[in-house]
Design a protein around this motif. Structure first.
Motif, PDB file in Angstrom:
ATOM      1  N   GLN A 242       9.555  16.864   4.493  1.00  0.00           N
ATOM      2  CA  GLN A 242       8.429  16.102   3.936  1.00  0.00           C
ATOM      3  C   GLN A 242       8.887  15.268   2.742  1.00  0.00           C
ATOM      4  OE1 GLN A 242       5.011  18.550   3.210  1.00  0.00           O
ATOM      5  NE2 GLN A 242       3.719  16.837   2.563  1.00  0.00           N
ATOM      6  N   ILE A 243       9.751  15.851   1.881  1.00  0.00           N
ATOM      7  CA  ILE A 243      10.278  15.100   0.733  1.00  0.00           C
ATOM      8  C   ILE A 243      11.151  13.945   1.215  1.00  0.00           C
ATOM      9  CG2 ILE A 243      11.835  15.246  -1.244  1.00  0.00           C
ATOM     10  CD1 ILE A 243      10.857  18.118  -1.657  1.00  0.00           C
ATOM     11  N   THR A 244      11.966  14.204   2.211  1.00  0.00           N
ATOM     12  CA  THR A 244      12.839  13.150   2.745  1.00  0.00           C
ATOM     13  C   THR A 244      12.027  12.028   3.371  1.00  0.00           C
ATOM     14  OG1 THR A 244      14.593  14.761   3.142  1.00  0.00           O
ATOM     15  CG2 THR A 244      14.717  12.674   4.346  1.00  0.00           C
ATOM     16  N   ASN A 245      11.012  12.395   4.154  1.00  0.00           N
ATOM     17  CA  ASN A 245      10.169  11.365   4.791  1.00  0.00           C
ATOM     18  C   ASN A 245       9.418  10.549   3.743  1.00  0.00           C
ATOM     19  OD1 ASN A 245      10.966  12.171   7.343  1.00  0.00           O
ATOM     20  ND2 ASN A 245       9.264  13.616   7.587  1.00  0.00           N
ATOM     21  N   ALA A 246       8.911  11.233   2.713  1.00  0.00           N
ATOM     22  CA  ALA A 246       8.196  10.509   1.656  1.00  0.00           C
ATOM     23  C   ALA A 246       9.136   9.564   0.915  1.00  0.00           C
ATOM     24  CB  ALA A 246       7.560  11.497   0.685  1.00  0.00           C
ATOM     25  N   SER A 247      10.358  10.021   0.643  1.00  0.00           N
ATOM     26  CA  SER A 247      11.322   9.192  -0.083  1.00  0.00           C
ATOM     27  C   SER A 247      11.724   7.966   0.711  1.00  0.00           C
ATOM     28  CB  SER A 247      12.570  10.017  -0.421  1.00  0.00           C
ATOM     29  OG  SER A 247      12.230  11.150  -1.215  1.00  0.00           O
TER      30      SER A 247
ATOM     31  N   GLY B  37       0.802  -1.218   0.000  1.00  0.00           N
ATOM     32  CA  GLY B  37       0.000   0.000   0.000  1.00  0.00           C
ATOM     33  C   GLY B  37       0.834   1.267   0.000  1.00  0.00           C
ATOM     34  N   VAL B  38       0.193   2.381  -0.374  1.00  0.00           N
ATOM     35  CA  VAL B  38       0.842   3.693  -0.306  1.00  0.00           C
ATOM     36  C   VAL B  38       1.050   4.038   1.163  1.00  0.00           C
ATOM     37  CG1 VAL B  38       0.638   6.147  -0.847  1.00  0.00           C
ATOM     38  CG2 VAL B  38      -0.239   4.431  -2.452  1.00  0.00           C
ATOM     39  N   PRO B  39       2.265   4.386   1.571  1.00  0.00           N
ATOM     40  CA  PRO B  39       2.521   4.701   2.984  1.00  0.00           C
ATOM     41  C   PRO B  39       1.633   5.827   3.494  1.00  0.00           C
ATOM     42  CG  PRO B  39       4.577   4.450   1.781  1.00  0.00           C
ATOM     43  CD  PRO B  39       3.485   4.441   0.759  1.00  0.00           C
ATOM     44  N   GLY B  40       1.310   5.744   4.777  1.00  0.00           N
ATOM     45  CA  GLY B  40       0.445   6.753   5.382  1.00  0.00           C
ATOM     46  C   GLY B  40       1.021   8.145   5.293  1.00  0.00           C
ATOM     47  N   THR B  41       2.356   8.262   5.334  1.00  0.00           N
ATOM     48  CA  THR B  41       3.006   9.577   5.231  1.00  0.00           C
ATOM     49  C   THR B  41       2.619  10.276   3.939  1.00  0.00           C
ATOM     50  OG1 THR B  41       4.886   8.784   6.512  1.00  0.00           O
ATOM     51  CG2 THR B  41       5.224  10.761   5.180  1.00  0.00           C
ATOM     52  N   ILE B  42       2.576   9.518   2.842  1.00  0.00           N
ATOM     53  CA  ILE B  42       2.229  10.110   1.546  1.00  0.00           C
ATOM     54  C   ILE B  42       0.727  10.306   1.432  1.00  0.00           C
ATOM     55  CG2 ILE B  42       2.293   9.718  -0.943  1.00  0.00           C
ATOM     56  CD1 ILE B  42       4.930   8.288  -0.570  1.00  0.00           C
ATOM     57  N   GLN B  43      -0.053   9.362   1.944  1.00  0.00           N
ATOM     58  CA  GLN B  43      -1.500   9.503   1.870  1.00  0.00           C
ATOM     59  C   GLN B  43      -1.982  10.765   2.587  1.00  0.00           C
ATOM     60  OE1 GLN B  43      -3.733   6.051   3.037  1.00  0.00           O
ATOM     61  NE2 GLN B  43      -2.487   4.639   1.841  1.00  0.00           N
ATOM     62  N   SER B  44      -1.363  11.067   3.737  1.00  0.00           N
ATOM     63  CA  SER B  44      -1.831  12.209   4.523  1.00  0.00           C
ATOM     64  C   SER B  44      -1.272  13.538   4.035  1.00  0.00           C
ATOM     65  CB  SER B  44      -1.456  12.012   5.998  1.00  0.00           C
ATOM     66  OG  SER B  44      -0.041  11.888   6.147  1.00  0.00           O
ATOM     67  N   GLY B  45      -0.004  13.531   3.596  1.00  0.00           N
ATOM     68  CA  GLY B  45       0.609  14.807   3.247  1.00  0.00           C
ATOM     69  C   GLY B  45       1.030  14.961   1.810  1.00  0.00           C
ATOM     70  N   GLY B  46       1.012  13.887   1.038  1.00  0.00           N
ATOM     71  CA  GLY B  46       1.454  13.968  -0.340  1.00  0.00           C
ATOM     72  C   GLY B  46       2.953  14.184  -0.433  1.00  0.00           C
ATOM     73  N   ILE B  47       3.416  14.537  -1.643  1.00  0.00           N
ATOM     74  CA  ILE B  47       4.832  14.822  -1.889  1.00  0.00           C
ATOM     75  C   ILE B  47       4.919  16.212  -2.504  1.00  0.00           C
ATOM     76  CG2 ILE B  47       6.957  14.057  -3.012  1.00  0.00           C
ATOM     77  CD1 ILE B  47       5.757  11.296  -3.251  1.00  0.00           C
ATOM     78  N   PRO B  48       5.489  17.177  -1.810  1.00  0.00           N
ATOM     79  CA  PRO B  48       5.555  18.533  -2.357  1.00  0.00           C
ATOM     80  C   PRO B  48       6.589  18.628  -3.477  1.00  0.00           C
ATOM     81  CG  PRO B  48       6.720  18.424  -0.271  1.00  0.00           C
ATOM     82  CD  PRO B  48       6.066  17.082  -0.468  1.00  0.00           C
ATOM     83  N   ALA B  49       6.495  19.697  -4.259  1.00  0.00           N
ATOM     84  CA  ALA B  49       7.485  19.957  -5.300  1.00  0.00           C
ATOM     85  C   ALA B  49       8.818  20.289  -4.655  1.00  0.00           C
ATOM     86  CB  ALA B  49       7.020  21.104  -6.187  1.00  0.00           C
ATOM     87  N   PRO B  50       9.944  19.893  -5.288  1.00  0.00           N
ATOM     88  CA  PRO B  50      11.264  20.171  -4.705  1.00  0.00           C
ATOM     89  C   PRO B  50      11.498  21.675  -4.528  1.00  0.00           C
ATOM     90  CG  PRO B  50      11.427  18.601  -6.511  1.00  0.00           C
ATOM     91  CD  PRO B  50      10.042  19.132  -6.546  1.00  0.00           C
ATOM     92  N   THR B  51      12.178  22.003  -3.482  1.00  0.00           N
ATOM     93  CA  THR B  51      12.564  23.393  -3.227  1.00  0.00           C
ATOM     94  C   THR B  51      14.065  23.464  -2.994  1.00  0.00           C
ATOM     95  OG1 THR B  51      12.267  25.293  -1.776  1.00  0.00           O
ATOM     96  CG2 THR B  51      12.121  23.124  -0.747  1.00  0.00           C
TER      97      THR B  51
END
Length: 991
Positions: free
Chosen positions: A316-321, A291-305
């Motif tokens: 957030q990008i690091t946690n999603a990765s 399944g899609v991890p809960g971290t991504i389901q709840s917060g998505g993946i933002p655009a790189p900054t």
């Protein structure tokens, strides 16, 4: 029959029952059928005689069935019906609490009865085959099919396997049924007469391997259209009929265990690719492991900054990765077990409120494995181990010709060795309840559930010509595909005014889902260095980045239909008028989510490392690339300035256009008649009106939407001329249609990572109209035998083909769907099923079955595509065979049936002609090559209730081969073998 006679009969019955109520009784049940037409007889009289005295009786109901309770003893049954010759059954012995069943066939002609009586008795072990052939002989439609008897004899585990034995039917990939050589676009699937939703977004029909054979009664294939059928089929309409409740208590339990000589009992050292599995994979469910991890389901993946002050975004990008399980490639420590298949069914009939109530419950489970390995170690010029082919492989070839410069061969674009392991799990259940509150009324409820899953692990290794010289490619696929189908059906059969008006109806709700969680693609390059090391690297300039796909399809189908039938009599010849309507509503929701790994400016490099085994090297470096230390982003200090340093990070690469909703409403009304013009000539005529309102709406509002708003009138005219009582000549004309599927006229774009092409929907598609001309001569020497020859011609207006998009730019090939001007199909079918007793006493238990189809098809190539093709191949023809159409198909079976020894044996063989599997465009078309399948099945009764079966499948183990041919040279596009399977099963039956 006078009312006084009825009263006397009923009084006698009730008096007899009252006087014997203290005794333990048994039950005599039976069914009364018109022996010539095969239709059940409502209101036939059945009298029970003891020493020539009437002791009980009954009338047959809407199914021609009756039930009589009586004390233990030996009786005679007399069955009578107006204008029919009575049938007397002597020596019916009944014990206490016993159920005895008798089948009665009534005839209007004494000569016909005498001719058939011996045959019916002799073929008692082929009851459903006799019924099927009787249905074929008397149907106004041209029908073929499979009976329960044949399925039992061959031991086919599912409907798809059994369908290979039907005249003019071929099966693709073990599940998709092609009728008369036409692709699944021109076929339609029903369950008990109600439409089914699809389980595959890219297909029009249901995968027929989801139906276990132990839950099936008959499979009918309608090859000609009549107005009481849906109008959107051309090749064949497949009606899967589930078992009805039995006449007495039945219990069947079976278990089968088998091996595949190519895939069973593999383990360490066999290099079987595998993936992390869940605890419920064996039940064809994913337990959330993928399944899609809960971290991504709840917060998505933002655009790189790149702003170091955006710490929340960077975190957030690091946690999603880091949230996914990081393995993007198979390990090679998988194992396989035996194939096994288990089935159980139970059914009975009893009285509820004084009226018959019946049920049947069935459950089946199947687990099987497949494996093929195309890698072979060879030494390159430097003495280093590299790849080679040992069988399973893929190839891509390109025509580099141009106008005025024609090459003599195809350029090799790719050579890929293939290692694939697959596990398939399927379980299904059936619950059917039926109740007859009145003699002329029956209600049924049917529920069917099928759940299946395919776990696939693929490792590809080879070279791509367009890559740098000396560069190889490793590519992997890890997939888990879960499919489910729930069907709820409520139906009724009714007779009014003593059978002068008949009605039947069905309401069906079907829910299907296809879930593909965490489909993982990964590709990396490798090359040998001058020092003998192997260098691995991700090349985003050559291959798509490592990706994870989530695809979810949900489709609901509401189907309701109502039919009325009025029998008519003209000059003592029976006919009928039928009219009614149907409504079908389909809704589909499809969503694709894609996550892709990208490399930042300071990406981790595979580097050059020395290990003894390249397989370990590949795994270790890939593991390092996806290690937690190398995922995400971090803030670093560079000469006193904080910067954002991206390593390997995850992005959401989903496209709104790949999320769509499809809706389709079809309203159909019809009227038809079946008229006996002369004693030998019967005519069916009528028309069906179908109104279609369909649309696909993408979440991307900038792309065109697919719309269909159609009103079609579909006429039908068929004639049957009885050359003899058991010989018919049929001929007719019908018009049918083929609508584009949701996938075809939605703007959805999918990428085939393995075959390297884009598949793009076309919202501008139109439906196809087909004019059908059919003729058949058929002869039924005995009730269980048939000899027939059929011919057909089909003229297609605007057929839909999958074609190359010549205007597409870029290096990736783009396929789309387009209406081409026209197509034609011309074919001949031959069927023979004959007992061999005429050869002598030794052959009395043998039966030969043979059917063959010869088909020629031609489809016009779209002018834009043709111009593109002729730019590199000026001599290419302006037409080609229909996609997926075989020029011939042959099925043969030699059966041995010996009741006295309790032996049933079958040797079957089938083969099809080469058919287009990929339209090549400027390159030669890819053809799937013929392969012969040889199966053997032997069963033996072990006492009254036990039996054993030994089955061997695919004994020839032919190549599954797809090729391109250019100037007499064959180029292998795909090649693999599936292995031979051997199984032993045991069955326990109570009948």
């Amino acid at each position: 029959m006078t009312s006084l006679y009825k009263s006397v009969l009923c009084a006698t019955l009730f008096t007899g029952l009252a006087l014997s109520s203290h005794a333990q009784q048994g039950t005599i049940r039976g069914k009364v059928t018109d022996g010539e037409s095969g239709e059940v007889l409502l209101g036939a009289t059945v009298r029970l005689l003891l020493d020539n005295d009437v002791t009980g009786g009954a009338y047959t109901d809407i199914e021609g069935s009756y039930s009589i309770k009586a004390n233990p003893g030996t009786y005679s049954l007399v069955v009578s019906y107006v204008s029919f010759i009575n049938d007397t059954i002597d020596n019916v012995t009944l014990s206490a609490n016993q159920v005895v069943f008798n089948q009665s066939l009534l005839f209007q002609s004494l000569q016909v009865r005498e001719d058939l009586a011996v045959e019916i008795v002799a073929k008692r072990n082929q009851a459903s085959t006799v019924t099927l052939y009787n249905t074929k002989r008397n149907s106004i439609n041209t029908i073929d099919g499979i009976s329960l008897d044949l399925v039992k004899r061959t031991g086919d585990p599912n409907v798809a396997a059994a369908m290979q034995r039907v005249t003019g039917v071929t099966v693709e990939d073990g599940k998709y049924v092609y009728v008369r050589g036409l692709g699944d676009r021109y076929s339609k699937s029903l369950l008990n007469g109600a439409e089914l939703p699809g389980l595959d977004p890219n297909r029009n029909t249901v995968q027929m391997d989801i139906f276990p054979s132990n839950l099936i009664d008959n499979i009918l294939v309608y090859k000609t259209f009549t107005p009481d059928l849906p109008g959107d089929f051309t090749g064949g309409l497949i009606d899967v009929q589930t078992k009805d409740f039995p006449d007495r208590f039945t219990l069947s339990v079976s278990t089968s265990w088998g091996i595949n000589d190519q895939s069973s009992f593999l383990g360490e050292g066999d290099m079987v690719p595998t993936q992390q599995t869940g605890n419920t994979d064996w039940l064809a469910y994913d337990d959330g492991t993928r399944g899609v991890p809960g971290t991504i389901q709840s917060g998505g993946i933002p655009a790189p900054t790149f702003d170091p002050n955006e710490t929340a975004t960077i975190d957030q990008i690091t946690n999603a990765s880091n949230s996914f399980e990081t393995r993007m490639f198979p390990t090679f420590d998988g194992s396989t077990f035996m194939n096994h298949n288990h089935q159980i069914s139970i059914g009975d009939q009893f009285e509820l409120g004084g009226r018959p109530f019946g049920y049947i419950i069935g459950l089946s489970y199947r687990n099987s494995y497949s494996f093929f390995d195309g890698l072979a170690d060879v030494q390159n010029a430097n003495g280093n181990t590299t790849f080679g082919f040992s069988g399973s492989r893929q190839g891509r070839f390109k025509n580099t010709s141009s106008v005025g410069s024609i090459t003599t061969d195809l350029n090799t674009e790719a050579e890929i060795a293939d290692v694939t392991s697959t596990r398939n799990v399927l379980w299904g259940t059936l619950i059917k309840l039926s109740y007859k509150p009145r003699t002329a009324h029956k209600f049924s409820f049917n529920y069917m559930r099928n759940q299946s899953a395919r776990t696939r692990n693929k490792f590809l290794q080879g070279t791509i010509a367009s890559d740098d010289p000396g560069l190889g490619i490793n590519s992997t696929v890890l997939g888990f595909l879960e499919r489910s189908l729930d069907v709820f059906q409520l139906s009724g059969d009714h007779a009014f005014f003593e059978g002068k008006l008949k009605a039947n109806w069905i309401v069906s709700l079907s829910e299907s889902r296809q879930n593909e969680p965490d489909l993982r693609f990964y590709a990396s390059s490798f090359e040998f260095t001058s020092s003998g090391n192997i260098f691995y690297e991700l090349r985003d300039d050559l291959y798509n980045g490592p990706s994870r796909f989530y695809r979810d399809l949900e489709e609901s189908n509401i189907n309701a239909k109502l039919d009325f039938e009025i029998p008519i009599s003209l000059s003592e010849r029976d006919g009928k008028i039928k009219f009614g309507g149907a409504f079908t509503q389909k809704e589909r929701d499809f969503r694709e989510t894609r996550y892709e790994y990208l490399q930042g400016p300071g990406e981790f490099s595979f580097g050059a490392n020395t290990l003894e085994e390249s397989g370990d090297l590949f795994v270790r470096n890939a593991e390092a690339f996806f290690s937690r230390d190398n995922l995400g982003a971090e803030i670093q200090d560079l000469f006193g300035t904080q910067i954002v340093q991206y390593k390997t990070y995850l992005t959401d690469a989903s496209e709104d256009r790949n999320i769509y909703r499809g809706e389709q409403d079809v309203l159909g009304v019809y009227a038809m008649t079946v008229l006996p013009i002369t004693p030998k000539l019967k005519f069916q005529g009528g028309a069906r009106l179908e109104i279609t309102d369909a649309s696909t709406v993408s979440q991307d509002s900038s792309v065109a939407q697919g719309l269909l708003d159609l009103t079609d009138v579909l006429p039908s005219a068929n004639f049957i001329y009885a050359l003899q009582d058991n010989m018919n000549l049929r001929f007719g004309y019908t018009r049918t249609l083929a609508r584009p599927t949701f996938r075809e006229f939605s703007p959805f774009v999918s990428f085939d990572f393995i075959q390297d092409f884009l598949l793009v929907g076309n919202p501008n598609l139109e439906r196809t109209l087909i004019d059908n001309f059919d003729v058949r001569w058929e002869w039924y020497p005995t009730p269980g035998e048939v000899i027939s020859v059929s011919g057909f011609y089909k003229d297609f207006d605007k057929p839909i083909e999958k074609v190359i998009e010549p205007r597409a730019g870029g290096s990736v090939q783009e396929l789309t769907f387009r209406n081409v001007p026209s197509a034609e199909v011309l074919g001949v079918e031959i069927e023979l099923r004959k007992d061999l007793d005429f050869l002598g006493p030794f052959f009395e238990s043998f039966q030969l079955g043979l059917n063959a189809s010869l088909i020629d098809s031609k489809v016009d190539i779209n002018q834009q595509e043709l111009d593109f093709i002729r730019s590199v191949d000026p001599e290419r023809s302006a037409n080609r065979p229909l996609y997926g159409q075989s020029p011939f198909a042959v099925n043969g079976e030699l059966a041995y049936l010996n009741d006295s020894l309790g032996i049933k044996a079958s040797v079957s063989y089938n083969i099809f002609g080469e058919r287009i599997s990929v339209v090549g465009g400027a390159n030669p078309d890819v053809y799937e090559q013929p392969r012969g399948l040889l199966n053997v099945s032997v069963s033996k009764d072990l006492g009254n209730r036990w039996s054993a079966r030994l089955r061997a499948n695919n004994l020839l183990n032919p190549d599954y081969k797809h090729v391109q041919e250019y100037r007499g040279v064959e180029y292998i596009y795909q090649l693999f073998n599936v292995g031979r399977t051997y199984s032993l099963s045991f069955t326990y039956n109570i009948k």
